[in-house]
Design an enzyme around this catalytic site. Structure first.
Site, mmCIF file in Angstrom:
data_model
loop_
_atom_site.group_PDB
_atom_site.id
_atom_site.type_symbol
_atom_site.label_atom_id
_atom_site.label_comp_id
_atom_site.label_asym_id
_atom_site.label_seq_id
_atom_site.Cartn_x
_atom_site.Cartn_y
_atom_site.Cartn_z
ATOM 1 C CG HIS A 187 -2.299 -0.671 0.552
ATOM 2 N ND1 HIS A 187 -2.611 -1.985 0.753
ATOM 3 C CD2 HIS A 187 -3.229 -0.185 -0.299
ATOM 4 C CE1 HIS A 187 -3.700 -2.271 0.070
ATOM 5 N NE2 HIS A 187 -4.097 -1.198 -0.574
ATOM 6 N NE ARG A 288 -7.216 -0.980 -4.706
ATOM 7 C CZ ARG A 288 -6.258 -0.529 -5.514
ATOM 8 N NH1 ARG A 288 -6.209 0.744 -5.837
ATOM 9 N NH2 ARG A 288 -5.342 -1.359 -5.974
ATOM 10 N NE ARG A 324 -11.527 -4.404 -5.296
ATOM 11 C CZ ARG A 324 -10.222 -4.301 -5.071
ATOM 12 N NH1 ARG A 324 -9.383 -4.937 -5.859
ATOM 13 N NH2 ARG A 324 -9.766 -3.558 -4.091
ATOM 14 C CD GLU A 413 -7.957 -9.757 -7.051
ATOM 15 O OE1 GLU A 413 -7.121 -8.853 -6.891
ATOM 16 O OE2 GLU A 413 -9.082 -9.712 -6.540
ATOM 17 C CG ASP A 437 -4.228 -9.499 -4.435
ATOM 18 O OD1 ASP A 437 -3.418 -9.662 -3.512
ATOM 19 O OD2 ASP A 437 -5.226 -8.773 -4.338
ATOM 20 C CB CYS A 486 -7.653 -2.419 -12.389
ATOM 21 S SG CYS A 486 -8.071 -3.899 -11.474
HETATM 22 C C1 PEP Z 1 -4.786 -6.076 -7.508
HETATM 23 O O1 PEP Z 1 -4.708 -7.043 -6.747
HETATM 24 O O2 PEP Z 1 -4.033 -5.906 -8.478
HETATM 25 C C2 PEP Z 1 -5.807 -5.043 -7.298
HETATM 26 C C3 PEP Z 1 -6.014 -4.098 -8.194
HETATM 27 O O3 PEP Z 1 -6.486 -5.061 -6.114
HETATM 28 P P1 PEP Z 1 -5.898 -4.559 -4.685
HETATM 29 O O4 PEP Z 1 -4.577 -3.924 -4.926
HETATM 30 O O5 PEP Z 1 -6.903 -3.631 -4.133
HETATM 31 O O6 PEP Z 1 -5.820 -5.857 -3.943
HETATM 32 MG MG MG Z 2 -6.322 -7.459 -5.400
#
Ligand code: PEP
Ligand code: MG
Length: 561
Positions: A187, A288, A324, A413, A437, A486
């Protein structure tokens, strides 16, 4: 000059002074007593002085803040002098507890009480815990927890950052982010890109750099250099000049020969969406929704959800918005959906899977989405996170149909979804590759762990192959369905070219990256992008895949990307 190599996750070259993120405040030991020679009166006076100091400091920060940030700081300042909190602690001190232990315990009781009251009050419960940690820090004479306050801009150095830290991060004060931990999909990386801040993660040893040290950060090369020389100063100045050239996005993503790849934005709520629309995003490729409710202990009502969703839809009338459904779990826990005691949360009941253990929440979310979509002019598409099988995709599509949602889709993912994309895409209207992911699961490498950063990159040929397989599945006989990306991969201009060459139909990213991706994409034809995709797939390692492709795209260096 001392060099700290790491992994570059958000481009930019800047120089500034280091401010270390203070370590979290540890709990004073249970049963900790007043120090010998300290009377209860003295300890109570120290406690009151500390609560006043915390109040004054937060109030002073509120005076310089605006909007939501100001309101949060003002409310927290008041909490620091809350009568129930301070009286409760004074009573414990009178019975012999140390001031630190007393405020800690009193904070727990007040927080629990607020939590039990529910609603707005319950949301203040975490503010009390924040205030109590600040009072303990003041009593101990150590820095307050959270992003440090500073009158002048600085380079924030932390172990890692959580989504909640962004609430107090002032992008006008922070020049760059550097972390000792974290990976390219962590993050911290996502936050840095969304704020347009240069960032380096997994830079071992940076936590030992003293506050006030001057450092040079190169967010493309992934290096941090203490006490920079004149050549690095010149590099930072040159970047500041090119960065301003990249601030404009014309609103269309195309290759040099006119092949269109709509460039969409990743958003977490209405404010992000408005900012993305201003920056020229052609729509939203990933909303998100869990980001709207990270602070919540209880499920938001259908009306509350509909209002949050509508605020995003309204920023893009007539445009595509891919929402999502709640992706709770792992690094984004939502107490009303996830079990904090799971031994392995990334592989646990997260995303779509929470419908197995807490049925009803997803149905109500779909109801709220349909309600908001009917009241807006956006073209709303809805996808489920963490889909692993065609059976799950079919069930999600039927839940969407029951709610009156016309365009159901899935995130790809989990590697099993990429491998069975053909059957999954028979069930739904579209797919979006979540490369963050997908990478962590393909490489079996936790996306939050610094030491695994080199495994955890979407440049891994194995990950690119899974992207290629998903596109193949989407074009199988009998259907031809859109497949976007994404994940953070889409925000890397060189990788965006490779993904286009692999056949993805849209790229969705933090709005700050749109201009850079568009600028690089328009320098290659579709067939050149396809050649670069082949080159990356043939590389023996992620490092070589990246280096080989970058070498063929001199525009990256020209733009300092
Ligand atoms: C991902 O996993 O690439 C995604 C876009 O979702 P997040 O980063 O919110 O898990
Ligand atoms: Mg993800």
């Amino acid at each position: 000059m001392q060099n700290f190599p790491g992994v570059g996750v958000s481009p930019g070259r800047v120089i500034g002074t280091v401010r270390q993120m203070p370590k979290p405040i540890s709990e004073p030991a249970a049963g900790e007593q007043l120090a010998a020679g300290t009377t209860a009166e003295e300890a109570t006076a120290a406690l009151k002085a500390a609560s006043q100091a915390v109040h004054d400091e937060l109030k002073a920060r509120a005076a310089h803040a605006t909007g939501d940030g100001k309101a949060v700081l003002e409310a927290t300042a008041l909490m620091a002098k809350d009568t129930m909190l301070i009286k409760g602690a004074a009573k414990l001190v009178a019975r012999g507890a140390s001031a630190e232990r007393a405020i800690w315990e009193s904070g727990s009781s007040v927080s629990e009480m607020l939590h039990n009251l529910g609603g707005y009050m319950a949301e203040r419960a975490t503010d009390v815990l924040d205030v109590r940690a600040r009072i303990v820090a003041e009593l101990r004479g150590v820095p307050a927890p959270g992003i440090p306050a500073s009158a002048t801009p600085f380079i924030l150095v932390a172990d890692d950052l959580a989504p909640a830290d962004t609430a107090t991060l002032d992008p006008n004060k922070v020049l760059a982010l550097v972390t000792a931990g974290g990976g390219p999909q962590s993050h911290t990386a996502i936050i840095a890109r969304s704020l347009g801040l240069p960032a380096v993660v997994a830079a071992v040893g940076v936590d030992d750099i003293a506050d006030g040290t001057e450092v040079f950060v190169d967010g493309a090369a992934g290096t941090v250099t203490a006490e920079p020389d004149d050549s690095l100063r010149a590099a930072a100045e040159a970047w500041a000049a090119t960065a301003s050239l990249l601030s404009e996005f014309t609103g269309t993503g195309t290759t040099a020969d006119g092949h269109e790849v709509p460039l969409l934005a990743n958003v977490g709520g209405g404010k992000d969406a408005e900012a993305a629309a201003k920056l020229g995003a052609q729509g939203v490729g990933l909303f998100r929704t869990e980001f709207c409710f990270l602070e919540r202990d209880t499920e938001p009502s259908v009306e509350e959800q509909a209002a949050a969703y509508k605020s995003v839809f309204d920023a893009f009338p007539g445009k595509k918005v891919v929402l999502r459904t709640l992706d709770a779990g792992a690094d984004k826990p939502l107490p009303f959906l996830t079990d904090s005691t799971e031994p392995n949360p990334a592989l646990g009941v997260r995303g779509y899977r929470t419908d197995f253990t807490t049925p009803g929440v997803l149905d109500r979310q779909l109801e709220a989405i349909a309600l908001a979509a009917n009241q807006s002019e956006a073209d709303v598409w809805v996808m489920a996170p963490m889909i692993s099988t065609a059976e799950e995709a079919a069930r999600f599509a039927s839940m969407c149909a029951d709610a009156g949602i016309k365009t159901p889709g899935v995130m790809v993912e989990v590697p099993s979804a990429a491998l069975t994309a053909e059957s999954i895409l028979r069930e739904v209207g579209f797919a979006s590759l979540g490369t963050n992911d997908l990478t962590q699961y393909a490489m079996a490498a936790d996306r939050q762990l610094g030491p695994l950063a080199n495994l955890n990159t979407p440049w891994q040929p194995a990950v690119l192959r899974l992207v290629g397989l998903t596109v193949e599945g989407s074009r199988a006989e009998g259907h031809n369905k859109p497949v976007g990306v994404c994940g953070e991969a889409a925000a890397d201009p060189a990788l965006a070219v490779v993904l286009t060459g692999l056949g993805v139909t849209t790229l969705s990213m933090t709005a700050r990256s749109l201009a850079a991706v568009a600028a690089v994409l328009k320098t290659v034809t579709l067939s050149e992008a396809q050649e670069l995709a082949k080159l990356a797939l043939s590389a023996p390692s992620a490092t070589e895949a990246r280096a080989w492709v970058r070498e063929k795209l001199p525009v990256l260096d020209e733009l300092g990307l």
